[in-house]
Design a protein around this motif. Structure first.
Motif, mmCIF file in Angstrom:
data_model
loop_
_atom_site.group_PDB
_atom_site.id
_atom_site.type_symbol
_atom_site.label_atom_id
_atom_site.label_comp_id
_atom_site.label_asym_id
_atom_site.label_seq_id
_atom_site.Cartn_x
_atom_site.Cartn_y
_atom_site.Cartn_z
ATOM 1 N N GLY A 140 -8.548 -2.283 2.821
ATOM 2 C CA GLY A 140 -8.402 -2.327 4.278
ATOM 3 C C GLY A 140 -6.945 -2.314 4.678
ATOM 4 O O GLY A 140 -6.086 -1.846 3.918
ATOM 5 N N ASP A 141 -6.680 -2.831 5.871
ATOM 6 C CA ASP A 141 -5.303 -2.870 6.370
ATOM 7 C C ASP A 141 -4.614 -4.107 5.789
ATOM 8 O O ASP A 141 -4.974 -5.243 6.123
ATOM 9 N N ALA A 142 -3.646 -3.871 4.916
ATOM 10 C CA ALA A 142 -3.031 -4.993 4.198
ATOM 11 C C ALA A 142 -2.365 -5.966 5.185
ATOM 12 O O ALA A 142 -2.492 -7.187 5.037
ATOM 13 N N GLY A 143 -1.673 -5.440 6.188
ATOM 14 C CA GLY A 143 -1.004 -6.312 7.162
ATOM 15 C C GLY A 143 -2.010 -7.196 7.887
ATOM 16 O O GLY A 143 -1.812 -8.399 8.048
ATOM 17 N N GLY A 184 -6.043 7.968 6.913
ATOM 18 C CA GLY A 184 -4.922 7.526 6.091
ATOM 19 C C GLY A 184 -5.107 6.189 5.397
ATOM 20 O O GLY A 184 -4.124 5.614 4.917
ATOM 21 N N TYR A 185 -6.355 5.690 5.336
ATOM 22 C CA TYR A 185 -6.590 4.456 4.580
ATOM 23 C C TYR A 185 -6.927 4.796 3.134
ATOM 24 O O TYR A 185 -7.580 5.816 2.855
ATOM 25 N N ILE A 186 -6.487 3.894 2.239
ATOM 26 C CA ILE A 186 -6.786 4.079 0.817
ATOM 27 C C ILE A 186 -8.242 3.686 0.557
ATOM 28 O O ILE A 186 -8.706 2.641 1.030
ATOM 29 N N ALA A 221 0.189 4.701 0.666
ATOM 30 C CA ALA A 221 -0.928 5.504 1.199
ATOM 31 C C ALA A 221 -0.477 6.965 1.332
ATOM 32 O O ALA A 221 -0.540 7.724 0.369
ATOM 33 N N MET A 268 0.832 -1.203 0.000
ATOM 34 C CA MET A 268 0.000 0.000 0.000
ATOM 35 C C MET A 268 0.871 1.259 0.000
ATOM 36 O O MET A 268 1.646 1.496 0.941
HETATM 37 N N1 URA Z 1 -1.968 0.757 4.893
HETATM 38 C C1 URA Z 1 -2.870 -0.226 4.687
HETATM 39 O O1 URA Z 1 -2.627 -1.377 5.026
HETATM 40 N N2 URA Z 1 -4.057 0.095 4.129
HETATM 41 C C2 URA Z 1 -4.357 1.332 3.725
HETATM 42 O O2 URA Z 1 -5.449 1.554 3.193
HETATM 43 C C3 URA Z 1 -3.393 2.345 3.938
HETATM 44 C C4 URA Z 1 -2.210 2.026 4.528
#
Ligand code: URA
Length: 207
Positions: free
Chosen positions: A197-200, A190-192, A133, A131
């Motif tokens: 979502g949260d890639a991690g 700060g999310y796209i 971002a 990501m």
């Molecule tokens: N990091 C993520 O994992 N997701 C986002 O949308 C932005 C930053």
């Protein structure tokens, strides 16, 4: 201004859509990410130099091209690790570095908590993070990598926000970006958006 390459290959776009779906479980998400990163790597390495040398086939001798210098791949922790399996499947000779950064809540500065690189001097480096971002951690990672005097650096991600592209291009105009999609925007945290979502969390099942 650095170049931006959007990889619109149908297989990449199809797999990305599966990853975006909220009900795609982690196991499937990881598998799709590995498959996609393999395809993205094919694109990001498409103009690496080849050197010919004489080889012998079962039938004859010939001059045949090979990669002599494999790129170094650097993963921005932790989500960058989700791309490594796919990258290494197609570039098994690559050496791998890791860099981990967190943002200090008070100073808002990126603070390095882990860094281990193979020798980078004059090496082609592919930095991976799913990501892009805000671009803050990518920029800080690139600052750190440049201390080692590498050769060309390329940044490979799955999704990019326009804000992150602008910020990275202004801080590191020499670093070209490869991505499967430029999404609409960042939200207030700060999310796209629309994103995935949260890639991690999606890779490691930590939600
Ligand atoms: N990091 C993520 O994992 N997701 C986002 O949308 C932005 C930053």
């Amino acid at each position: 201004m650095s170049q931006i390459h959007v990889i619109s290959h149908p297989l990449v776009q199809h797999k990305l859509t599966q990853m975006r779906r909220v009900d795609t479980p982690s196991e499937r998400f990881r598998q799709l990410l590995t498959e996609t990163s393999l395809l993205l790597t094919y694109e990001v390495t498409s103009d690496l130099p080849l050197v010919s040398s004489k080889i012998t086939t079962p039938l004859t001798d010939m001059d045949a091209p090979e990669l002599v210098n494999h790129p170094v791949v650097i993963s921005i922790l932790r989500a960058g690790n989700g791309l490594l399996d796919g990258v290494l499947q197609v570039v098994p000779g690559a050496r791998v570095g890791h860099v981990g950064l967190y943002r200090d809540h008070d100073t808002l500065e990126a603070v390095e908590y882990y860094c281990k690189f193979p020798p980078l001097e004059n090496q082609t480096v592919i930095v991976v993070d799913p990501m892009l971002a805000t671009g803050n951690s990518a920029s800080a990672a690139l600052d750190r990598i440049k201390e080692e005097n590498p050769g060309e650096i390329r940044f490979l991600c799955l999704l990019a926000a326009p804000e992150g592209i602008e910020s990275l291009q202004s801080a590191h105009p020499d670093v070209a970006i490869w991505t499967a999609s430029i999404d609409e925007r960042l939200n207030e945290v700060g999310y796209i958006v629309p994103g995935l979502g949260d890639a991690g969390d999606r890779i490691f099942g930590t939600t």
